[in-house]
Design a protein around this motif. Structure first.
Motif, PDB file in Angstrom:
ATOM      1  N   PHE A 279       0.834  -1.202   0.000  1.00 48.90           N
ATOM      2  CA  PHE A 279       0.000   0.000   0.000  1.00 48.90           C
ATOM      3  C   PHE A 279       0.866   1.250   0.000  1.00 48.90           C
ATOM      4  O   PHE A 279       0.672   2.172  -0.803  1.00 48.90           O
ATOM      5  CB  PHE A 279      -0.929   0.001   1.213  1.00 48.90           C
ATOM      6  N   ALA A 280       1.831   1.305   0.918  1.00 51.34           N
ATOM      7  CA  ALA A 280       2.685   2.491   1.031  1.00 51.34           C
ATOM      8  C   ALA A 280       3.426   2.770  -0.266  1.00 51.34           C
ATOM      9  O   ALA A 280       3.611   3.932  -0.656  1.00 51.34           O
ATOM     10  CB  ALA A 280       3.675   2.320   2.182  1.00 51.34           C
ATOM     11  N   SER A 281       3.840   1.724  -0.962  1.00 56.06           N
ATOM     12  CA  SER A 281       4.594   1.921  -2.209  1.00 56.06           C
ATOM     13  C   SER A 281       3.745   2.564  -3.296  1.00 56.06           C
ATOM     14  O   SER A 281       4.282   3.138  -4.247  1.00 56.06           O
ATOM     15  CB  SER A 281       5.140   0.578  -2.702  1.00 56.06           C
ATOM     16  N   GLN A 282       2.428   2.467  -3.176  1.00 55.28           N
ATOM     17  CA  GLN A 282       1.545   3.036  -4.197  1.00 55.28           C
ATOM     18  C   GLN A 282       1.084   4.450  -3.868  1.00 55.28           C
ATOM     19  O   GLN A 282       0.440   5.094  -4.698  1.00 55.28           O
ATOM     20  CB  GLN A 282       0.333   2.119  -4.384  1.00 55.28           C
ATOM     21  N   VAL A 283       1.377   4.912  -2.648  1.00 55.33           N
ATOM     22  CA  VAL A 283       1.006   6.283  -2.282  1.00 55.33           C
ATOM     23  C   VAL A 283       2.064   7.226  -2.838  1.00 55.33           C
ATOM     24  O   VAL A 283       3.076   7.514  -2.214  1.00 55.33           O
ATOM     25  CB  VAL A 283       0.855   6.442  -0.756  1.00 55.33           C
ATOM     26  N   ASP A 284       1.851   7.675  -4.043  1.00 56.36           N
ATOM     27  CA  ASP A 284       2.795   8.540  -4.746  1.00 56.36           C
ATOM     28  C   ASP A 284       2.014   9.282  -5.830  1.00 56.36           C
ATOM     29  O   ASP A 284       1.476   8.664  -6.756  1.00 56.36           O
ATOM     30  CB  ASP A 284       3.915   7.711  -5.369  1.00 56.36           C
ATOM     31  N   LEU A 285       1.936  10.598  -5.709  1.00 54.06           N
ATOM     32  CA  LEU A 285       1.128  11.408  -6.626  1.00 54.06           C
ATOM     33  C   LEU A 285       1.943  12.019  -7.767  1.00 54.06           C
ATOM     34  O   LEU A 285       1.432  12.870  -8.495  1.00 54.06           O
ATOM     35  CB  LEU A 285       0.423  12.521  -5.840  1.00 54.06           C
ATOM     36  N   THR A 286       3.175  11.589  -7.930  1.00 57.11           N
ATOM     37  CA  THR A 286       4.037  12.191  -8.942  1.00 57.11           C
ATOM     38  C   THR A 286       3.386  12.153 -10.323  1.00 57.11           C
ATOM     39  O   THR A 286       3.366  13.168 -11.044  1.00 57.11           O
ATOM     40  CB  THR A 286       5.392  11.464  -8.987  1.00 57.11           C
ATOM     41  N   ALA A 287       2.870  11.011 -10.717  1.00 59.07           N
ATOM     42  CA  ALA A 287       2.263  10.887 -12.043  1.00 59.07           C
ATOM     43  C   ALA A 287       0.831  11.398 -12.086  1.00 59.07           C
ATOM     44  O   ALA A 287       0.347  11.827 -13.144  1.00 59.07           O
ATOM     45  CB  ALA A 287       2.303   9.429 -12.495  1.00 59.07           C
ATOM     46  N   LEU A 288       0.152  11.366 -10.942  1.00 60.95           N
ATOM     47  CA  LEU A 288      -1.264  11.733 -10.925  1.00 60.95           C
ATOM     48  C   LEU A 288      -1.505  13.229 -10.792  1.00 60.95           C
ATOM     49  O   LEU A 288      -2.491  13.759 -11.321  1.00 60.95           O
ATOM     50  CB  LEU A 288      -1.973  11.003  -9.783  1.00 60.95           C
TER      51      LEU A 288
END
Length: 358
Positions: A279-288
């Protein structure tokens, strides 16, 4: 990106420090540290600071936290039964909901029971105070829709990792006072649903089902703490979001750097260590972030520094219509600086959704 810094910063003592300096054994010290750390969050949720002090000053270990807060919450339920008016009974029940929710913030064997009791108290309180409030539930969500049926705008309030709809009643009240309809929700792994569901990074799918159930064509979304990530992720992928605000929301998480208490909460809410790490690895808004076409307001406290958590300034910079509100003396969730952000955020989302300043 525009950057807003409130004027008139107030210099004050560290409101996180409650009671006397910790003394005695390690359990005493851990309890005192936790009490101090949760001071701003609990009082920001609407718990009276003097009562918080009375309830927490005798805690000898973290094991005492849940029972003490649950006992206090159930005391308010008893007061509601003996109240002299419908209004008093409703107000006691809403206060009970706050205390029962805060009971779940420390590891506690009865946490799911306290969350269910908080949910029940909130529902009973709204039935007395706002008979028009409507429970709306669906796959992986539940909550209360409040406000006028003909409101010019609808806002969804999204809680965070270990928060719930009962924690942000004052924010909901501020939005209602501005004429908006508000849906305060529990989603996967949150509040009353924590007993039966686990957190998921693609929260926009849940919000999409919420919007369908509400029967509206456009919404505003306000997300708090991890809910800020959920709100931003939703704004990027759900075209019906017309305005979004994040409050103490993470832009990115780094599992390796996160403090152990945060990891422990993630493990509990995700259903295991590997699921939490994933889960933590997917919390990343760089692309979004560049895909958020709606206006976005990201709010951060200058004292909100958690290792492994990147805050919202970068989100506002990358979002095409992003604005960053920095409150230098604000802590996590800015419970110590409510006047510096709550009116600004609620005015902003009202104006953005409706074109009218309430």
């Amino acid at each position: 990106m525009r950057r807003l810094i409130p004027t008139g910063e107030v210099t004050r003592g560290d409101t996180r420090v409650v009671g006397h300096p910790p003394q005695g054994n390690r359990a005493d010290f851990a309890a005192a540290e936790f009490v101090a750390a949760q001071w701003s969050r609990a009082t920001g949720a609407g718990i009276d600071p003097h009562e918080y002090r009375r309830v927490t000053e005798g805690l000898e270990s973290l094991d005492d936290w849940g029972p003490a807060f649950r006992r206090t919450g159930l005391g308010y339920v008893e007061r509601a039964a003996d109240a002299g008016s419908v209004v008093s009974a409703g107000e006691y029940l809403l206060m009970a909901a706050r205390w029962l929710h805060v009971a779940t913030l420390a590891p506690y064997a009865q946490a799911h029971r306290a969350a269910a009791e908080a949910d029940d108290a909130l529902g009973r309180g709204l039935a007395l105070l706002e008979p028009g409030a409507r429970r709306v539930s669906g796959e992986e969500f539940t909550g209360w829709l409040r406000g006028p049926a003909d409101a010019a705008g609808t806002v969804i309030v999204v809680p965070g990792l270990d928060s719930a709809k009962e924690e942000f009643l004052d924010l909901v009240s501020a939005l209602l006072a501005r004429g908006l309809a508000v849906f305060a929700m529990d989603g996967p792994g949150q509040g009353v649903l924590a007993a039966t569901t686990t957190i998921r990074p693609d929260y926009h799918r849940v919000v999409g089902r919420v919007i369908d159930a509400l029967g509206v064509t456009r919404v505003g979304v306000i997300g708090l703490s991890l809910g800020g990530y959920y709100a931003a992720e939703t704004a990027a992928l759900e075209p019906r979001v017309a305005a979004a605000s994040t409050v103490s929301g993470p832009f990115r998480l780094s599992w390796e750097e996160l403090p152990q208490p945060v990891r422990d909460i993630l493990v509990r809410r995700a259903g295991g260590a590997e699921a939490a790490r994933g889960f933590a690895s997917q919390v990343d808004l760089t692309a979004l972030a560049p895909r958020i076409t709606a206006p976005l307001l990201a709010v951060d406290g200058g004292r909100d520094v958690i290792p492994g958590v990147t805050n919202g300034e970068r989100l506002a910079r990358l979002a095409p219509h992003g604005t960053h509100l920095s409150v230098p003396h604000g802590d996590h969730l800015l419970g110590n600086a409510r006047a510096d952000w709550l009116p600004l955020v609620t005015d902003w989302i009202t104006r953005t959704l409706t074109g009218v300043t309430a």
